[in-house]
Design an enzyme around this catalytic site. Structure first.
Site, PDB file in Angstrom:
ATOM      1  N   TYR A  98       0.833  -1.209   0.000  1.00 38.02           N
ATOM      2  CA  TYR A  98       0.000   0.000   0.000  1.00 38.02           C
ATOM      3  C   TYR A  98       0.864   1.254   0.000  1.00 38.02           C
ATOM      4  CZ  TYR A  98      -4.375  -2.528   0.766  1.00 38.02           C
ATOM      5  OH  TYR A  98      -5.474  -3.331   0.612  1.00 38.02           O
ATOM      6  N   GLU A 140      -8.078  -7.103   5.823  1.00 37.19           N
ATOM      7  CA  GLU A 140      -7.256  -8.185   5.275  1.00 37.19           C
ATOM      8  C   GLU A 140      -6.499  -8.924   6.374  1.00 37.19           C
ATOM      9  OE1 GLU A 140      -5.040  -6.058   2.256  1.00 37.19           O
ATOM     10  OE2 GLU A 140      -6.957  -5.373   1.419  1.00 37.19           O
TER      11      GLU A 140
END
Length: 415
Positions: A98, A140
């Site tokens: 990310y 997640e």
């Protein structure tokens, strides 16, 4: 939620960002893959990059998330986030990736919008990004914890135990863990990722719904071969059709996916088209195995009966459910039989399956649907858009209509 200082900035710049988001996404991916070619080789779907679908999906998710933050600051778009998080978990996306995306995405925004991206604008959109990213990272992490595996570590070797040619373009592969243990449990409607090494050394990943009954010691996936047309031929589907044979070992992820059948006895509508029928098979297997008597309307559309993967299995499953009806639409119906023969005489409390076969495209306007029906859709995006519109027109509430998209979700923010 967005900070007070960022709200007016995002509100003022969202139209400009939204108008340029396709260009921003194109620049972003060019920068990302130039700096990290391994991500294109081993993580991103090269076919979707070639036809632009991945760029449009990214655009949809970012613009939709920012719009939701402004429209509903008191709520988090959990349904949207869950769908993305399940896909990321199945691909093995990790939290550090990310940061890489953030770096190249903000650089792309600056490149495209130029002087309009003041430090204040950059900070506001950086905040939007990390609100979304941190929410996804948290979901997640929970999904990985549920699987008892570290971040990105759900991959396991699976042996091809059986192979069956369902149609000329659909092959069913039965998979068993290579170590001899039972296959991990899954919820009806979930999918797994399959990773294969292609001739050029790339390790490409695709998701396939589990099309068998939950609770069995093996899994089954049904792979539709993607032939060249508007885009390139499917790299992974072609490889599996041409090379996966009994005894071969494939690499698969743990099961993920949030389009799962809920407990209860309320009425259901399971509507699919083409290979989108695979998650519905798992749901029907579960209903049969659990002795369910809940009302179920099953709708499926295909080009021809010969193109309908698992056609006989679908009919047999619906036939075993006492309150089920099956409605089939074929663009070219040919000589498709109108109904299977019931396996046992019907009783007043257990009517035999009702099957209709119609030419053309699905029309749900005349189907008997109770007002409290819960709907699951899976198939090509135009099919789901049309069906969802028809169901909304009949008065079904939006929250009662759920869907699954194969590949990049181009429906985010529109469904």
């Amino acid at each position: 939620m967005l900070s007070e200082k960022s709200i007016p900035v995002v509100r003022a710049t969202l139209p400009a960002v939204g108008a340029a988001i396709d260009e921003i996404a194109a620049v972003f991916y060019r920068k990302l893959f130039a700096a990290h070619p391994d991500l294109l080789r081993d993580l991103f779907n090269r076919g979707n990059q070639a036809n632009g679908q991945q760029r449009r999906a990214l655009a949809g998710s970012i613009a939709a998330f920012a719009g939701m933050l402004l429209a509903h600051p008191e709520a988090r778009p959990d349904a949207m986030l869950a769908r993305i998080a399940h896909k990321h978990a199945s691909l093995g996306v990790t939290a550090d990736q990310y940061k890489i995306v953030n770096e190249h995405l903000l650089a792309a925004v600056s490149d495209v919008l130029g002087e309009a991206v003041t430090p204040q604008v950059a900070d506001a959109w950086d905040e939007v990004y990390w609100l979304m990213a941190n929410a996804l990272i948290a979901v997640e992490a929970r999904l990985h914890a549920e699987q008892g595996a570290p971040e990105g570590g759900t991959w396991r070797p699976m042996t091809v135990a059986a192979r069956h040619e369902e149609t000329p373009d659909a092959v069913a592969l039965t998979l068993r863990p290579a170590d001899g243990t039972p296959a991990p449990a899954f919820r009806p409607g979930q999918y797994v990722s399959v990773r294969v090494e292609l001739p050029d050394g790339a390790r490409q990943i695709r998701q396939y719904s589990l099309s068998c009954a939950p609770g069995r010691p093996e899994w089954r996936i049904t792979v539709k071969r993607v032939r060249a047309g508007d885009g390139p031929a499917g790299e992974v589907s072609s490889w599996l059709h041409e090379r996966a044979r009994v005894g071969d070992v494939l690499t698969a992820s743990a099961p993920f996916g949030d389009l799962t059948l809920p407990a209860g006895d309320g009425p259901l509508l399971l509507a699919s088209a083409g290979i989108g029928g695979t998650p519905m098979l798992a749901m029907l297997h579960h209903l049969v195995a659990s002795g369910s008597s809940r009302p179920v309307v099953v709708v499926h559309a295909d080009r021809t009966p010969a193109d309908h993967a698992h056609r006989d299995e679908l009919r047999a499953l619906v036939d075993e459910l006492p309150q089920a009806a099956l409605h089939l639409w074929y663009e070219e119906p040919g000589h498709a039989a109108p109904a299977p023969t019931p396996s046992s005489p019907a009783s007043p409390s257990s009517p035999s399956t009702r099957v209709t076969v119609s030419p053309g495209r699905v029309d749900v306007s005349a189907l008997p649907l109770p007002s409290d029906v819960t709907t699951y859709l899976c198939g090509p995006l135009p099919f789901m858009r049309t069906l969802r519109g028809a169901l909304l027109g009949r008065g079904l509430p939006p929250q009662a209509i759920h869907y699954e998209v194969f590949g990049p979700d181009l429906w985010l923010g529109q469904s």
